[in-house]
Design an enzyme around this catalytic site. Structure first.
Site, PDB file in Angstrom:
ATOM      1  CD  GLU A 242      -2.972  -1.160   2.274  1.00  0.00           C
ATOM      2  OE1 GLU A 242      -2.679  -0.629   3.356  1.00  0.00           O
ATOM      3  OE2 GLU A 242      -4.073  -1.691   2.040  1.00  0.00           O
ATOM      4  CG  ASP A 315      -7.371  -5.605   4.733  1.00  0.00           C
ATOM      5  OD1 ASP A 315      -7.032  -5.801   5.898  1.00  0.00           O
ATOM      6  OD2 ASP A 315      -7.353  -4.483   4.190  1.00  0.00           O
ATOM      7  CD  GLU A 343      -9.844  -1.279   8.282  1.00  0.00           C
ATOM      8  OE1 GLU A 343      -8.893  -1.827   8.865  1.00  0.00           O
ATOM      9  OE2 GLU A 343      -9.758  -0.808   7.130  1.00  0.00           O
TER      10      GLU A 343
HETATM   11  C1  BDP Z   1      -6.196  -2.195   6.030  1.00  0.00           C
HETATM   12  C2  BDP Z   1      -6.498  -0.845   6.613  1.00  0.00           C
HETATM   13  C3  BDP Z   1      -5.343   0.113   6.505  1.00  0.00           C
HETATM   14  C4  BDP Z   1      -4.083  -0.547   7.051  1.00  0.00           C
HETATM   15  C5  BDP Z   1      -3.846  -1.863   6.345  1.00  0.00           C
HETATM   16  C6  BDP Z   1      -2.677  -2.645   6.940  1.00  0.00           C
HETATM   17  O1  BDP Z   1      -7.620  -0.315   5.958  1.00  0.00           O
HETATM   18  O2  BDP Z   1      -5.678   1.277   7.227  1.00  0.00           O
HETATM   19  O3  BDP Z   1      -2.990   0.295   6.903  1.00  0.00           O
HETATM   20  O4  BDP Z   1      -4.969  -2.682   6.485  1.00  0.00           O
HETATM   21  O5  BDP Z   1      -2.954  -3.584   7.655  1.00  0.00           O
HETATM   22  O6  BDP Z   1      -7.175  -3.074   6.461  1.00  0.00           O
HETATM   23  O7  BDP Z   1      -1.536  -2.325   6.678  1.00  0.00           O
END
Ligand code: BDP
Length: 644
Positions: A242, A315, A343
């Site tokens: 990401e 996720d 979340e």
């Molecule tokens: C996702 C979240 C994000 C996190 C990412 C992670 O939306 O905010 O940074 O995972 O785990 O679920 O790195």
């Protein structure tokens, strides 16, 4: 007696009792404050069957003896004794022997330097960096105490999306102050690090893990950290994920990056937790990517590296099959990362007890095959720590399972309820049942039958299965996952599709590959299923989907009803707090049901079965809903009412 250990306050613990270490002073203070029984002796003892943190408790003839090879083990023994007492156990004849399965039981805080918490729904970060190191909030020791009472022994203080400034010396002084508060409670601090720190903080021209200057920069940094914090735990790293920098930016592998840090930490016994949460905007099914990138690296990681893997392959969705990377790297240390903060499960508004979801994971992945357990924390500055009073049960359950993953979800819920509310079974039994059902209920009203990622853009609170953002990555949009069209719905991950099934062990791969044998719970995860497909129940897929959403709504209505009937048994303020959140949850459940069914109906072209509740929203109106919230806010009732 309510909450003898779990939530009440303890007097400041700065003064050490004469003749005692800080840890033992704490242990005795806890006994003084909370123990109602006969005299207790604490003794350090060698016992081959006990790990350093393990303990025994024996009670007979009006005496209780707690023994452990380590001081922290004695403290854990005291907490265990108090837990037994507050759960109403008979403490007159105890023969207890407890060892934690994992040596590392660790929280991951996604806390940012500016005091916000990524995906945090309980106020701001507990760490007040501006005041640190000179001002030490009382909450730091309360936090440590709560963790110690359930055996948590590590905390990563900052977000995995890490700022390089975390490693600046001024900041490390602050970390040192927190480490000092946590130490007597047996808790070590760890930091998330940004892989590009040598460039961003050190002014080097590269962060290539094989570059000598880079290696040296990290060595010096690690040395500096250990000079300040001799028992520092190590690093957590999100790399090449990401948008975060990582070794792949320099043509190196995850193993190269992790090993370089591991070598710097090794002389001090520090560890690296290297996250496997990686995926790229390519044509490859996102669910396959972590496995593809990491599995070939098996055997290449140093002994002090643990690969930290989210429980599912995508996720933290309301329900995912387990990640097939578990068990696929026999020569590499692995640990699981669960998300305690909700979340994807209604933030701090929805009552969702997560232990059953985590136990589902452990029914596929043998606990003993892992080295550690990490949980993304749900704590913040809210007076009650977690926002929803029942969200505290998830923090509690995480700690208890990290100590002993074979405890049942019921046992843990029962313990927590007795310590938090009352021992009265007319309250505990039905409310425990409600907790046990709550995860399945949320899956039903959000994403039943293996659906996933139908969330609104950005904040992930409500439904937006139709979401299209021009120019957005395909794998950040719901349609990538549900693939609804006139023929059916679901992601074909069978061998005929993306073949993600092939990453599972042969037996499971076969079971998941076949639409007939694939469990309903994962059906639309692994298959694109025709709307008229006959399900195991005999219904069509479309009808089954409708009934599942409807069941979810009815389940939370029943929770609401049950809770209201408990008014006399619960502290009025606490009662109202939960009551108000349950009413939000019911309305949200209807919102989810209407949004998903009305939207998918456009493809299915079939009526919603007439014996279930009719939609109360229109699809047009639902599509206009926009919640003006960031990634770290829980929408209030007013905000929800105003915006939808
Ligand atoms: C996702 C979240 C994000 C996190 C990412 C992670 O939306 O905010 O940074 O995972 O785990 O679920 O790195």
């Amino acid at each position: 007696m309510i909450a003898s250990v779990w939530w009440n306050k303890l007097a400041a613990t700065e003064d050490v009792m004469p003749g005692h270490t800080p840890v033992l002073t704490l242990a005795y203070k806890e006994l003084q404050e909370g123990w109602d029984g006969p005299p207790v002796t604490l003794a350090l003892k060698k016992d081959r069957q006990l790990k350093e943190d393990g303990f025994t408790i024996h009670s007979e003839q009006g005496r209780v003896a707690i023994g452990s090879p380590g001081e922290t083990g004695l403290l854990y023994g005291v907490y265990h004794l108090l837990r037994l007492q507050s759960a109403g156990a008979d403490t007159d004849s105890l023969q207890v022997k407890e060892n934690p399965l994992y040596d590392l039981r660790i929280l991951n805080h996604w806390d940012n330097p500016d005091g916000t918490v990524e995906r945090g729904y309980a106020g701001r970060s507990l760490w007040n960096w501006e005041e640190l190191p000179s001002v030490l909030s009382e909450r730091y020791s309360e936090y440590a105490r709560i963790n110690a009472s359930i055996g948590i022994n590590g905390t990563v203080l900052n977000n995995v999306n890490a700022s390089s400034a975390t490693l600046a010396i001024e900041h490390l002084e602050k970390v040192k102050a927190l480490a000092g508060v946590f130490r007597p409670y047996g808790i070590r601090v760890y930091l998330s690090v940004n892989f590009a720190s040598p460039i961003q903080l050190g002014g080097l021209s590269t962060a290539d893990p094989l570059d000598k200057e880079v290696v040296n920069w990290w060595r010096q940094k690690v040395k500096e950290i250990y000079r300040l914090i001799p028992d520092f735990g190590g690093f957590l790293v999100k790399a090449n994920s990401e948008g975060q920098p990582g070794p792949c930016d320099f043509g190196r592998t995850h193993a190269d990056g992790a090993n370089m840090l591991a070598d710097a930490l090794e002389p001090y016994k520090g560890i690296v937790m290297w996250r496997a949460f990686v995926y790229n905007p390519t044509d490859t099914d996102r669910a396959k990517q972590a496995y593809q990138e990491f599995q070939p690296l098996d055997g290449q990681f140093r002994d002090n590296v643990i690969v930290q893997i989210k429980n599912g392959p995508v996720d933290f969705q309301p329900r995912e099959p387990y990640s097939p990377l578990f068990g696929a790297m026999p020569h590499t240390g692995q640990m699981v990362e669960f998300q305690i903060t909700q979340e994807y499960l209604g933030f701090s508004n929805h009552l969702v007890y997560l232990a059953p979801m985590w136990k589902e994971f452990f029914s596929f992945v043998p606990p003993a095959s892992l080295k550690a357990m990490a949980g993304v924390a749900n704590t913040g500055t809210d007076a009650n720590w977690c926002g929803h009073p029942f969200a505290r049960a998830n923090w509690y359950a995480f700690g208890r399972l990290a100590w002993n993953p074979s405890l049942s979800s019921e046992e843990i819920a029962g313990e927590w309820l007795k310590q938090t509310f009352t021992q009265d079974t007319t309250f505990v039994l039905p409310i425990r049942e409600m907790m046990m059902e709550s995860h399945e209920a949320a899956v039903n009203y959000m994403m039943p039958l293996g659906l996933h990622h139908l969330f609104a853009w950005g904040h992930h609170y409500g439904p937006e299965p139709w979401c299209e953002i021009p120019g957005a990555r395909a794998d950040w949009l719901p349609s990538y996952y549900h693939k609804a069209d006139k023929t059916g719905i679901g992601f074909d991950r069978s061998r005929a599709g993306s073949a993600a099934v092939a990453q599972y062990p042969a037996g499971l791969a076969r079971q998941y590959d076949d639409i007939q044998s694939c469990p309903d719970a994962y059906l639309l995860w692994f298959h694109h299923v025709p709307w008229g497909h006959t399900m195991k129940s005999g219904r069509t897929l479309w009808d089954e989907l409708c009934y599942a959403y409807d069941r979810g709504v009815r389940q939370v209505r029943a929770f609401q009803q049950l809770w209201d009937s408990m008014e006399k048994q619960v502290d009025p303020q606490l009662f109202k707090d939960v009551q108000a959140r349950l009413s939000i949850q019911v309305r949200d459940a209807v919102w989810w049901k209407d949004a998903c069914l009305l939207y998918f109906q456009e493809f299915a072209g079939r009526p919603v079965p007439y014996d279930i509740e009719r939609p109360i929203h229109s699809l047009e109106a639902l599509k206009k809903v926009r919640l003006p919230i960031g990634n770290y806010e829980c929408p209030s009732e007013e905000l929800l009412n105003k915006n939808r």
